[in-house]
Each structure stands twice: as C-alpha cells, then as structure tokens.
Design an enzyme around this catalytic site. Structure first.
Site, mmCIF file in Angstrom:
data_model
loop_
_atom_site.group_PDB
_atom_site.id
_atom_site.type_symbol
_atom_site.label_atom_id
_atom_site.label_comp_id
_atom_site.label_asym_id
_atom_site.label_seq_id
_atom_site.Cartn_x
_atom_site.Cartn_y
_atom_site.Cartn_z
ATOM 1 N N GLN B 190 0.836 -1.240 -0.120
ATOM 2 C CA GLN B 190 -0.103 0.063 -0.079
ATOM 3 C C GLN B 190 0.739 1.353 0.078
ATOM 4 O OE1 GLN B 190 -0.076 -2.309 2.204
ATOM 5 N NE2 GLN B 190 0.176 -1.588 4.451
ATOM 6 N N ASN B 213 10.221 -6.506 1.610
ATOM 7 C CA ASN B 213 9.671 -7.712 1.394
ATOM 8 C C ASN B 213 9.022 -8.204 0.263
ATOM 9 O OD1 ASN B 213 7.256 -7.096 1.615
ATOM 10 N ND2 ASN B 213 7.081 -7.323 3.766
ATOM 11 N N SER B 236 21.572 -12.040 -0.896
ATOM 12 C CA SER B 236 22.841 -11.269 -0.648
ATOM 13 C C SER B 236 24.181 -12.610 -1.159
ATOM 14 C CB SER B 236 23.209 -10.856 0.441
ATOM 15 O OG SER B 236 24.130 -9.948 0.599
ATOM 16 N N GLN B 258 28.532 -11.929 5.442
ATOM 17 C CA GLN B 258 27.550 -12.016 4.426
ATOM 18 C C GLN B 258 26.483 -13.290 4.734
ATOM 19 O OE1 GLN B 258 27.842 -9.910 2.385
ATOM 20 N NE2 GLN B 258 25.983 -10.380 1.456
ATOM 21 N N HIS B 261 23.020 -12.407 6.922
ATOM 22 C CA HIS B 261 21.875 -11.570 6.548
ATOM 23 C C HIS B 261 20.716 -12.277 6.373
ATOM 24 C CE1 HIS B 261 23.018 -7.732 5.180
ATOM 25 N NE2 HIS B 261 24.320 -7.909 4.665
ATOM 26 N N GLU B 326 27.902 -10.636 -5.967
ATOM 27 C CA GLU B 326 27.509 -8.908 -5.482
ATOM 28 C C GLU B 326 28.572 -8.391 -5.021
ATOM 29 O OE1 GLU B 326 24.533 -9.327 -2.298
ATOM 30 O OE2 GLU B 326 24.076 -7.097 -2.749
ATOM 31 N N HIS B 327 29.375 -9.344 -4.167
ATOM 32 C CA HIS B 327 30.578 -8.600 -3.423
ATOM 33 C C HIS B 327 31.555 -9.701 -3.593
ATOM 34 C CE1 HIS B 327 27.169 -7.596 -0.479
ATOM 35 N NE2 HIS B 327 27.645 -6.418 -0.788
ATOM 36 N N ASP B 360 29.480 -1.626 3.275
ATOM 37 C CA ASP B 360 28.127 -1.534 3.474
ATOM 38 C C ASP B 360 28.002 -0.236 4.177
ATOM 39 O OD1 ASP B 360 27.489 -4.069 2.640
ATOM 40 O OD2 ASP B 360 27.575 -5.033 4.524
ATOM 41 N N HIS B 419 7.074 10.546 -43.452
ATOM 42 C CA HIS B 419 8.541 10.963 -42.751
ATOM 43 C C HIS B 419 9.114 11.818 -43.979
ATOM 44 C CE1 HIS B 419 7.743 8.215 -39.382
ATOM 45 N NE2 HIS B 419 9.072 8.640 -39.069
#
Lengths: 429, 429
Positions: B190, B213, B236, B258, B261, B326-327, B360, B419
C-alpha cells in the site's frame, strides 16, 4: 480527421486517459505460448530453435547464421546513395554518442586508501531487428552505434528471414556499416530465447535491445534478469508546441510523420493560435491525399490525434510537460527560450527546421525514446545502456583502524554483529 | 558447517545451479493480493491506504506523515557517536558519488546546428525503508545521498511504524542527515502504491527505490512503467578469492558477515590454498559461537556456502567471473594486479583490510549491488539512477536542406513516405 479542442482543464485530462488506455495488456495466451517457447529453447537449444523457426517462418532459411561473404556482398552490391546516406547518419550518431561516454575513475587518498569505479562495455549484446515492413535500417544504427561506442566486444543481430529464406539486404548493409559482428536469420520469441540462454549455434548475450512485436516484447519482459533488456516501447507519440509563427504546412506534415507509424500512434498540436489550429487541419486534409499510408494516418489522427488551443503560453507549456511526449517539437518564436521550462520529453526539436524525421534518421541523438508519458523518468537510449560499472575499495590497516569504531557502531545499530566482527577480528591481537 | 570442494568443473556448475534456484518464484496468491491493494489505493486514495495500514500494521500510527519537529527532535536527542558515525559515512558516500555526476552537454556546429543533451535530477523520488529488524539506517544513506547529488528536488521516505505507532528514531536521524524531505509512516504494497499513484496525503513520485519484503518487491515490479524502480535484489552474496597469504580468521569473519543476512545468503571461498581452506573452516567454527545470529549463519553456510579449492590461479579467477558475485573480496598477494581480470562483480574489495562491511557502511561506493550473477550486466546503484536525459536538436533552413536527400532516401527505404514528406514540404516553394 482531427478534432480542435479548446483547452479547459477537463478535455486534456480525458484525452490523457485515452492515450494511456492504448498500452495494451498482454493476453494470458500470449504469455503462456511465449513461456513455452522460452522453456523449450532453454532445454533443447538448436533443436527447439529450428523447429519453431520452421513452424512460424514457414520454412527454414538457407542458413541460420548469415555467412560473412553474404554480408560483404550485400555491401558491395548496395546502391551508392544508400550507403552514403547511412555513412552520413552513422557519422552524426557516432559524434553525438561519443560525447556520452563515461570514464572509469580512481580516487587515491593520502592515507593510502584507493576508491574507484570501472566502466566497461558489456561483453556481448543482441539486437533484435523485426522483419517485413518494420525492418528498419535506422533501428540497426540507433542500437549498434551506441553499443560499439560503449565498448561492447561482440554485437549479435537477429532478424527474421525474408519469405524466400534470405536476409533483407538493406538490413545487412546497415549491420555491416555499424560493425555488427554476427547476423542470425531468426525471429520471434525463439530468437530472443536463443540470445538469452545461448544454443549450440547462437551465443548467449548480456543484453537484448531493439523493437519487436508482442511476442518479442513479452519474451524480453519474461527474460529480464536472465539478461538485461532495453525499455519496452509503447505506441509512438509527437506533441508540437506552436504559436502563430509556425507554418501550418510544416506542422501538419510533422503530425502525419508520426501518425503514419501505426493506428495507435498519437499526434498532438498544442497551440496558442486558433488560426494555426484551423490552417493545420486544412493542411492535413490537403497533404494526406498524396501519402501512401493515408489510411493509417487518417485513423490514428481520428482516434488519437488532437489539436488543443490554449489561451496562455504558460498553460501550453504546462500541458506539454504533463503529456511528457516521446517527441516534442517547439515551433515557437525564439524556441531556445523554452528549453529550461520543458521538463519531460525524450527528444526536443527546436524551430521550424527540426522536423521529427530529422531525429529519426540523421541528426545524431538516439531515436529510441521513452513513450507513454514515461519521459517523466526514463531517458533516450544512450551509451550508458551498454556499459556496466564496478566499484573498487582498497584500505590500509591504519585506515581501517581509523574507521573501526564508526563501522562497529553502525553494524551493531543494525543488529548485524557478524558485520562488526569482521572489523574487530582484524585488530584483536 | 561448510563443505570443502575440490574444483573439478562439475561441482562448481552444480553449485551455481543451486544458487540460481534460490531466486524464488512469486506465488500467484501474492501477485493477486498485491494487485488488489494497488487497484484499491489507485481508486480510493487515502481511504484505502489507511484501511490497509490499519489491517496490516495492526493499528493506525499517531500520524501518517511524521511532523518536521519530530524529525528534528529525533536528531537533537540522538547519541553523538551515532550522529558522527553517520556524518562520516555520508561524507565518504557523497565524495564518491559526486564523481559520478554527469553534465549536460551542448554541441553547436559551424553551420548553426545545435545538438545537446540535458541531464537533470528526477523531480520526486520515493525511498522504501523496511520496518522491524531490517530497518537499516545505512540503506537510507545509500539511496538518499545519490538522489540528492543527482539533483532530485524532493525525496519522500516511507517506512512502517513501530509497534507503538511511532517512527524508528534511528531511521529518522539518518533521514534528517541525508536531507530527506518528507517521511510517511507507511509500509507494504500500500505504501508503494501510494508513492506510484499519489493520494490526498502522499505525493506521487517518479521513481521508487529501496529494499522490501516480497509484497513490496511485487508491488514495485507491477508498477514498473507507471514509475521507474531500482533493481529487485535477490539474496545477498560474497565470493572471496584468496591465496595462502590471506589470514584464515579474516576470511572466516568476512564469509560470516554475509551469511548472517538471511538463510538464503551465499558465502563462497575460492582459494588456491588447501591449507587456507581447512583453517577457514576451523575459524568459522571458532568465531560463530560468539555471534548473535549464529543459527542463521550456520544454516546459510550449510545450505549455500562453499569452499572451492582450485589448482590454478587462472581457474580461480575464471570461477569468480562466472559466479559474478554481488561482493568480491580479493585477498591475494598483490590484489591490484587482479583488477583488470575481474570482469563481473558489483563491488570489489581489495587486500586484507577491505572487509565487505567497510563497503556496506562507510567507504563510499554504494552498497546496493546486483545479485544472483546479474553483475554480468547490471551495475551498482549510482547517481545515474536518479537522473533523466533529454536530447535537443536545432537545425537551420540551410542545414536541413543539405540533409534533405539523405533523409528522404532513408525514409522512403523504410516505406515511411510521411516522414519524407515532412522534409520535402519545407522546400517545395
């Protein structure tokens, strides 16, 4: 053929709603049949790819990949004027897009810390070029030139075969001049799947760009994340902002150059001059008679065209910003003065000698532009679409010690004690 | 707790498949209930927004929009060390992101032609900040600072209320220090709908960023096109490339930072040293005992962690490129020498004193990074995500006349005679 409307606040809002309603929902049937094609090509590779090609294109082309000599032949046999026109366009497009190129940077600090951002072209990019009457050489240029400038290592093109199983020579010429590396005679969702997953014949790419029908667009949408894709374009649009200084014949011609694309295209004139509004309608009626795509033009002007007459220039500008059109022509006296006030438009054409087709083919800026009001937040296709960035961080023992307390505090604040531990463990002894 | 695997070609491929399987499909139920929420908020505005807030958050917060004085109070009552840590981080993040800023350009030619590209910040951006334990101040910094630098006029934050109906003061402090303009106590699909469509209380934005989420992520996906969104992040990941010079205790600590997470996080060590592999496992067992998120760490290391031992450095590098993590931490002797060979990673941490949490929270580069192997084509969040571009084209009568034949030829080649007509009509008399 087109309605003249006195802008009163309500009419414009209703019209904007009408335009938004053009964004057609993809039917469940399309999504399901595309999903099946993607799955089959992913699992069976060439076997599924060839089966679908035979099924949808009627028969298999002479070859799946166009041999290099066929491409070279197409180029050497091409009409000289056509080649020169393409070369002139490529020069302008290259010149403009070269200015978009970002550089890697490095930021070495006194304490030994080094931060950096590396910019590289994607490794391999796929360009989809539709077949039939929508096989546009200009579309090859507008996608391939920025990719090349970005430093893309390999550009792979897919395009459906002509009905005789060969490649469209005009497209091959454009591909050759732009430095496209490989051309495959494949179309539809199966071609997109082959680019995304790779097959025995078709190499897997990192990004797929280029226009296509609903099956192609749906395939791209479903594969987003497996590969990167460009925007999914909606119906084409032009908005012309004009005062009494604009020649009605130019305005009419430019509205129709947009309206001829398809029956969903929208062409809008927003003017402070009732005289211009009326003359434009007359000019539309006069000029359309000579045009080969008369039926499409009349239908799209009737369904999605409009002439809004505004009392105030300020309101006309506000309306242009609210529409956020793909193409915005400014045929006002002193057009430059409006640049700072025009917030939302993919490409802005200034003055009486910048008709939209100049941008489609020739001037240099990209013709792949945000549609359906998304110019509020999306941008024209650019070199940025073909790069990727990586960040680099190097710290010394002393520099990390100095940051120790701040990092540990912030990590603990977030309840992430293993984050804190990774700093602490380095200074425990 | 973590498996040591001899890299043999097959094991790595299977493991990569396992990692990809984490990308969870969104259930039809979630999509349907989110669609309903979006529709209700679009049609009924505040009424639906408040009803859903009451339903999902248990009760209505004291206020939907946090008054400016509450934000100021949170800042003045905040712990000094916390404020200073945030200010130091903001300074570093600003310093790095300032270097990403692109400039508008203009290219005026001798013949009077003017081409240009204008770069502007988006007008209004919404930042979603999750509630509960995932309410991360660092996430406010990493999204708001680049938006501010891009020139975004107004930054609107939404975040679910605490169970007592008030705002999380740590989040308010971060928001105040980054220059967030308005804060609303709203969460879930919402809140995303309110930002996309606008309601009586919540202003409509051009782009929505920030983690959330599955309901938030689904809402963002469904609204893409109505507004722009950032990437939808997957679980992650870290990959550490290390040789025998890397201290096992550092490697273990960083893997766990890591792994903590969530249970889907993946932590991988790729090493040429069997000794390091074994010592790292011992260190994991030793260090994990002290960590508050021990259960999560053990589970994610068991399910999605791995230690690959490679015979050749070249193969280890190849593996890192294929994972496209990612890392990526490089704890090799002479880490700088690897920069040119590491093709795919969101953020690269070089040497023994650049643990991932440094990035981070503190070093400056963005911590919003491409996951699930998408570093092959996606980039870290940057200032570029908060700008929009427009192209400008101005031509003179003579310049267009010179381009006349080329444009008409190309337009006719594509069968687009309207055109061609828009050029021809200007030179008919």
């Amino acid at each position: 053929m087109i309605e003249i409307i006195k802008a009163d606040g309500t009419a414009e809002q209703n019209y904007m709603k009408l335009l938004k309603s053009r964004s057609t929902q993809v039917s469940k049937t399309v999504t399901e049949s595309v999903s099946k094609i993607l799955e089959d090509v992913r699992e069976q590779g060439d076997r599924a790819l060839l089966a679908y090609t035979e099924k949808f294109d009627g028969k298999l082309p002479k070859f799946i990949e166009v041999p290099r000599e066929e491409i070279n032949d197409a180029l050497s046999e091409a009409d000289e004027d056509y080649v020169n026109a393409l070369l002139n366009a490529i020069e302008n497009i290259s010149d403009f897009h070269n200015r978009q190129k970002q550089q890697s940077f490095i930021n070495p600090k006194q304490n030994g810390v080094i931060l950096g951002q590396r910019i590289r072209g994607l490794k391999r990019v796929g360009i989809y070029v539709p077949g039939g009457t929508a096989a546009y050489p200009s579309s090859v240029l507008m996608n391939a030139v920025p990719a090349k400038i970005a430093g893309v290592e390999e550009i792979v093109m897919v395009t459906p075969p002509l009905s005789d199983g060969t490649a469209n020579p005009d497209i091959l010429v454009a591909a050759a001049l732009c430095g496209v590396d490989r051309v495959f005679l494949l179309g539809g969702a199966q071609a997109v799947a082959a680019l995304a997953y790779g097959t025995e014949s078709v190499p897997k790419v990192d990004k797929i760009v280029g226009p296509g029908n609903i099956y192609v667009a749906t395939a791209k949408k479903l594969l987003y994340g497996t590969v990167d894709i460009d925007m999914i374009a909606g119906p084409s649009e032009i908005l012309i902002l004009a005062d009494e200084t604009a020649p009605a014949s130019y305005v009419a011609a430019d509205l129709m150059s947009q309206a001829e694309h398809d029956v969903l295209a929208s062409a809008i004139l927003v003017t402070t001059s009732e005289k211009l509004a009326k003359e434009t309608v007359k000019e539309l009626e006069r000029q359309v008679k000579e045009l080969s795509r008369k039926e499409i033009i009349e239908r799209s002007l009737r369904d999605f065209g409009a002439v809004f007459v505004c009392e105030q220039v300020d309101y006309a500008v506000e309306l242009a910003n609210e529409f956020a059109p793909e193409h915005l022509e400014v045929m006002m006296q002193n057009p430059m003065e409006y640049i700072g006030r025009l917030d939302n438009a993919g490409s802005v054409f200034l003055g009486n000698y910048a008709p939209e087709p100049l941008g489609d083919y020739f001037a240099g800026p990209n013709h792949v532009l945000p549609t359906s009001g998304t110019a509020r937040f999306f941008s024209p296709l650019s070199v940025d679409a073909f790069i990727k960035k990586s960040s680099y961080i190097y710290y010394t023992e002393d520099a990390l010690r100095e940051a120790h307390d701040d990092i540990v505090l912030l990590a603990n604040k977030e309840g992430l004690t293993a984050h804190a531990n990774s700093i602490i463990v380095r200074y425990q002894d």
